[in-house]
Design an enzyme around this catalytic site. Sequence first.
Site, PDB file in Angstrom:
ATOM      1  N   LYS A  14       0.977  -1.232   0.026  1.00  0.00           N
ATOM      2  CA  LYS A  14       0.168   0.017  -0.058  1.00  0.00           C
ATOM      3  C   LYS A  14       1.042   1.291   0.146  1.00  0.00           C
ATOM      4  O   LYS A  14       0.804   2.396  -0.818  1.00  0.00           O
ATOM      5  CB  LYS A  14      -0.900   0.119   1.231  1.00  0.00           C
ATOM      6  CG  LYS A  14      -1.923  -1.186   1.241  1.00  0.00           C
ATOM      7  CD  LYS A  14      -2.794  -0.943   2.666  1.00  0.00           C
ATOM      8  CE  LYS A  14      -2.059  -1.158   3.621  1.00  0.00           C
ATOM      9  NZ  LYS A  14      -1.510  -2.446   4.226  1.00  0.00           N
ATOM     10  N   ARG A  89     -10.695   0.644   7.463  1.00  0.00           N
ATOM     11  CA  ARG A  89     -10.063  -0.663   8.009  1.00  0.00           C
ATOM     12  C   ARG A  89     -11.325  -1.707   8.655  1.00  0.00           C
ATOM     13  O   ARG A  89     -10.901  -2.907   8.905  1.00  0.00           O
ATOM     14  CB  ARG A  89      -9.247  -0.300   9.019  1.00  0.00           C
ATOM     15  CG  ARG A  89      -7.981  -1.223   9.421  1.00  0.00           C
ATOM     16  CD  ARG A  89      -6.983  -1.075   8.610  1.00  0.00           C
ATOM     17  NE  ARG A  89      -5.830  -1.584   8.967  1.00  0.00           N
ATOM     18  CZ  ARG A  89      -4.602  -1.153   8.897  1.00  0.00           C
ATOM     19  NH1 ARG A  89      -4.334  -0.132   7.884  1.00  0.00           N
ATOM     20  NH2 ARG A  89      -3.644  -1.654   9.006  1.00  0.00           N
ATOM     21  N   ARG A 128      11.653  -5.764   5.603  1.00  0.00           N
ATOM     22  CA  ARG A 128      11.339  -4.130   5.510  1.00  0.00           C
ATOM     23  C   ARG A 128      12.284  -3.249   6.457  1.00  0.00           C
ATOM     24  O   ARG A 128      12.076  -3.248   7.662  1.00  0.00           O
ATOM     25  CB  ARG A 128       9.854  -3.804   5.595  1.00  0.00           C
ATOM     26  CG  ARG A 128       9.361  -2.374   5.450  1.00  0.00           C
ATOM     27  CD  ARG A 128       8.149  -1.979   5.355  1.00  0.00           C
ATOM     28  NE  ARG A 128       7.372  -2.501   6.578  1.00  0.00           N
ATOM     29  CZ  ARG A 128       5.958  -2.451   6.635  1.00  0.00           C
ATOM     30  NH1 ARG A 128       5.358  -1.716   5.542  1.00  0.00           N
ATOM     31  NH2 ARG A 128       5.559  -2.977   7.844  1.00  0.00           N
ATOM     32  N   ARG A 163      10.090  -1.076  11.956  1.00  0.00           N
ATOM     33  CA  ARG A 163       8.954  -0.522  12.519  1.00  0.00           C
ATOM     34  C   ARG A 163       8.887  -1.808  13.685  1.00  0.00           C
ATOM     35  O   ARG A 163       9.022  -2.878  13.702  1.00  0.00           O
ATOM     36  CB  ARG A 163       7.653  -0.748  11.670  1.00  0.00           C
ATOM     37  CG  ARG A 163       7.140   0.404  10.960  1.00  0.00           C
ATOM     38  CD  ARG A 163       6.268   0.432  10.025  1.00  0.00           C
ATOM     39  NE  ARG A 163       5.042  -0.272  10.404  1.00  0.00           N
ATOM     40  CZ  ARG A 163       4.134  -0.283   9.589  1.00  0.00           C
ATOM     41  NH1 ARG A 163       4.273   0.213   8.216  1.00  0.00           N
ATOM     42  NH2 ARG A 163       3.026  -1.318   9.697  1.00  0.00           N
ATOM     43  N   ARG A 174      -1.740  -9.024  13.076  1.00  0.00           N
ATOM     44  CA  ARG A 174      -2.165  -8.024  12.081  1.00  0.00           C
ATOM     45  C   ARG A 174      -2.845  -8.568  11.003  1.00  0.00           C
ATOM     46  O   ARG A 174      -3.950  -8.194  10.456  1.00  0.00           O
ATOM     47  CB  ARG A 174      -1.030  -7.012  11.744  1.00  0.00           C
ATOM     48  CG  ARG A 174      -0.574  -5.936  12.396  1.00  0.00           C
ATOM     49  CD  ARG A 174       1.118  -5.669  12.332  1.00  0.00           C
ATOM     50  NE  ARG A 174       1.188  -5.089  10.821  1.00  0.00           N
ATOM     51  CZ  ARG A 174       2.599  -4.941  10.288  1.00  0.00           C
ATOM     52  NH1 ARG A 174       3.514  -5.496  10.954  1.00  0.00           N
ATOM     53  NH2 ARG A 174       2.556  -4.270   9.056  1.00  0.00           N
TER      54      ARG A 174
HETATM   55  P1  AP5 Z   1       4.704  -1.581   1.835  1.00  0.00           P
HETATM   56  O1  AP5 Z   1       4.428  -0.766   0.867  1.00  0.00           O
HETATM   57  O2  AP5 Z   1       5.335  -1.196   3.164  1.00  0.00           O
HETATM   58  O3  AP5 Z   1       3.251  -2.364   2.345  1.00  0.00           O
HETATM   59  P2  AP5 Z   1       2.183  -1.960   3.134  1.00  0.00           P
HETATM   60  O4  AP5 Z   1       0.901  -2.632   2.476  1.00  0.00           O
HETATM   61  O5  AP5 Z   1       2.067  -0.347   3.203  1.00  0.00           O
HETATM   62  O6  AP5 Z   1       2.305  -2.651   4.643  1.00  0.00           O
HETATM   63  P3  AP5 Z   1       2.076  -1.954   5.894  1.00  0.00           P
HETATM   64  O7  AP5 Z   1       3.033  -3.030   6.952  1.00  0.00           O
HETATM   65  O8  AP5 Z   1       2.440  -0.539   6.192  1.00  0.00           O
HETATM   66  O9  AP5 Z   1       0.497  -2.354   6.202  1.00  0.00           O
HETATM   67  P4  AP5 Z   1      -0.245  -2.597   7.623  1.00  0.00           P
HETATM   68  O10 AP5 Z   1      -1.622  -2.303   6.963  1.00  0.00           O
HETATM   69  O11 AP5 Z   1       0.193  -3.460   8.479  1.00  0.00           O
HETATM   70  O12 AP5 Z   1       0.164  -1.081   8.196  1.00  0.00           O
HETATM   71  P5  AP5 Z   1      -0.437   0.591   8.467  1.00  0.00           P
HETATM   72  O13 AP5 Z   1       0.803   1.324   8.813  1.00  0.00           O
HETATM   73  O14 AP5 Z   1      -1.433   0.638   7.721  1.00  0.00           O
HETATM   74  O15 AP5 Z   1       5.480  -2.873   1.498  1.00  0.00           O
HETATM   75  C1  AP5 Z   1       6.035  -3.842   2.513  1.00  0.00           C
HETATM   76  C2  AP5 Z   1       7.229  -4.543   2.009  1.00  0.00           C
HETATM   77  O16 AP5 Z   1       7.322  -5.086   0.960  1.00  0.00           O
HETATM   78  C3  AP5 Z   1       8.240  -3.275   1.900  1.00  0.00           C
HETATM   79  O17 AP5 Z   1       9.992  -3.622   2.220  1.00  0.00           O
HETATM   80  C4  AP5 Z   1       8.248  -3.182   0.483  1.00  0.00           C
HETATM   81  O18 AP5 Z   1       9.655  -2.694  -0.199  1.00  0.00           O
HETATM   82  C5  AP5 Z   1       7.925  -4.564  -0.182  1.00  0.00           C
HETATM   83  N1  AP5 Z   1       7.329  -4.610  -1.389  1.00  0.00           N
HETATM   84  C6  AP5 Z   1       6.060  -3.646  -1.548  1.00  0.00           C
HETATM   85  N2  AP5 Z   1       5.597  -4.139  -2.821  1.00  0.00           N
HETATM   86  C7  AP5 Z   1       6.539  -5.262  -3.330  1.00  0.00           C
HETATM   87  C8  AP5 Z   1       6.243  -6.173  -4.549  1.00  0.00           C
HETATM   88  N3  AP5 Z   1       5.333  -5.687  -5.487  1.00  0.00           N
HETATM   89  N4  AP5 Z   1       7.081  -6.962  -4.431  1.00  0.00           N
HETATM   90  C9  AP5 Z   1       8.244  -7.166  -3.489  1.00  0.00           C
HETATM   91  N5  AP5 Z   1       8.337  -6.416  -2.422  1.00  0.00           N
HETATM   92  C10 AP5 Z   1       7.311  -5.448  -2.200  1.00  0.00           C
HETATM   93  O19 AP5 Z   1      -1.081   0.058   9.963  1.00  0.00           O
HETATM   94  C11 AP5 Z   1      -0.135  -0.179  11.087  1.00  0.00           C
HETATM   95  C12 AP5 Z   1      -1.050  -0.105  12.391  1.00  0.00           C
HETATM   96  O20 AP5 Z   1      -1.531   1.181  12.516  1.00  0.00           O
HETATM   97  C13 AP5 Z   1      -2.137  -1.196  12.415  1.00  0.00           C
HETATM   98  O21 AP5 Z   1      -1.799  -2.304  13.058  1.00  0.00           O
HETATM   99  C14 AP5 Z   1      -3.408  -0.478  13.370  1.00  0.00           C
HETATM  100  O22 AP5 Z   1      -3.016  -0.779  14.599  1.00  0.00           O
HETATM  101  C15 AP5 Z   1      -3.177   0.763  13.076  1.00  0.00           C
HETATM  102  N6  AP5 Z   1      -4.148   1.526  12.204  1.00  0.00           N
HETATM  103  C16 AP5 Z   1      -3.535   1.906  10.923  1.00  0.00           C
HETATM  104  N7  AP5 Z   1      -4.619   2.258  10.271  1.00  0.00           N
HETATM  105  C17 AP5 Z   1      -5.706   2.119  11.041  1.00  0.00           C
HETATM  106  C18 AP5 Z   1      -6.988   2.444  10.846  1.00  0.00           C
HETATM  107  N8  AP5 Z   1      -7.714   2.848   9.773  1.00  0.00           N
HETATM  108  N9  AP5 Z   1      -7.854   1.931  12.035  1.00  0.00           N
HETATM  109  C19 AP5 Z   1      -7.373   1.435  13.063  1.00  0.00           C
HETATM  110  N10 AP5 Z   1      -6.150   1.372  13.213  1.00  0.00           N
HETATM  111  C20 AP5 Z   1      -5.233   1.689  12.207  1.00  0.00           C
HETATM  112 MG    MG Z   2       2.322   0.797   4.991  1.00  0.00          MG
END
Ligand code: AP5
Ligand code: MG
Length: 217
Positions: A14, A89, A128, A163, A174
């Site tokens: 994402k 979410r 990552r 992270r 997660r």
């Molecule tokens: P990356 O692009 O970083 O992936 P991502 O989908 O952004 O993954 P996240 O871990 O950030 O998602 P998440 O939903 O768990 O975390 P969030 O911050 O939203 O890519 C991942 C890795 O893969 C990288 O190393 C990249 O280089 C590699 N990669 C990417 N694409 C690739 C490809 N095609 N091929 C190979 N490698 C690739 O949420 C974190 C926490 O915040 C949640 O757990 C929750 O506690 C809270 N939170 C966030 N939003 C909410 C909400 N709306 N409501 C309630 N709680 C929330």
């Molecule tokens: Mg992310």
Amino acid sequence: MKNIILLAPPAAGKGTQSKLICDTYKFIHISTGDLLREEVKKETTLGIDLKDKMETGKLIEDSIVIELLKNKLDACKNAEGFIYDGFPRNIKQAELLDEMLKESDYKIDEVIYLNLDYETAKNRIVGRCSCTNCGEVYNTLIEAQKPKKEGICDKCNSNLYKRNDDNEETFKTRFEVYEKETKPLIKYYENIVKEVDSTKDTNEVFEEIKSILGEPK
Ligand code: AP5
Ligand code: MG
């Protein structure tokens, strides 16, 4: 003004794709995860609570997320469009977003579902790391995504960090939370959702997203 949602499990790309989309289409990236991590960095009472909860992999209360989101949207009034990364979410957040957009006569234009299996996602999480300064994302286990110098950002020379929620145990939670709370949104958005296979490499995924979004202005 366009409103585009990226719906996906953790580590599906994402953040990576949001950056490419924003560079090409000049949209604003709204990651609720990033907004919450900024709050944690400030070390306020709220930030300390958030840190503990995010380390468990559970979702943060809707009211907190919505307030941070509204502040961000208010600060970006003249945007060409928004990419929502990690929001909504759950169904409640989706309903609240519908209400907010309706109030300003906007709608959700696209919902892109980046599909990725558990094992591939877990492997991406383990490698990552991100820049403490500019947020650039790397992966030490994927050759094409390694930083040139270990632990240092190619773009701005700052240190890279991992992270706190990027460990196997928290990742498991997660992913479970995603399956239970977020995946039902595919049905909620069934009339507009488009699926992209996120096991493909970053550029191929982006090409598919571009074919959905059309030519940039
Ligand atoms: P990356 O692009 O970083 O992936 P991502 O989908 O952004 O993954 P996240 O871990 O950030 O998602 P998440 O939903 O768990 O975390 P969030 O911050 O939203 O890519 C991942 C890795 O893969 C990288 O190393 C990249 O280089 C590699 N990669 C990417 N694409 C690739 C490809 N095609 N091929 C190979 N490698 C690739 O949420 C974190 C926490 O915040 C949640 O757990 C929750 O506690 C809270 N939170 C966030 N939003 C909410 C909400 N709306 N409501 C309630 N709680 C929330
Ligand atoms: Mg992310």
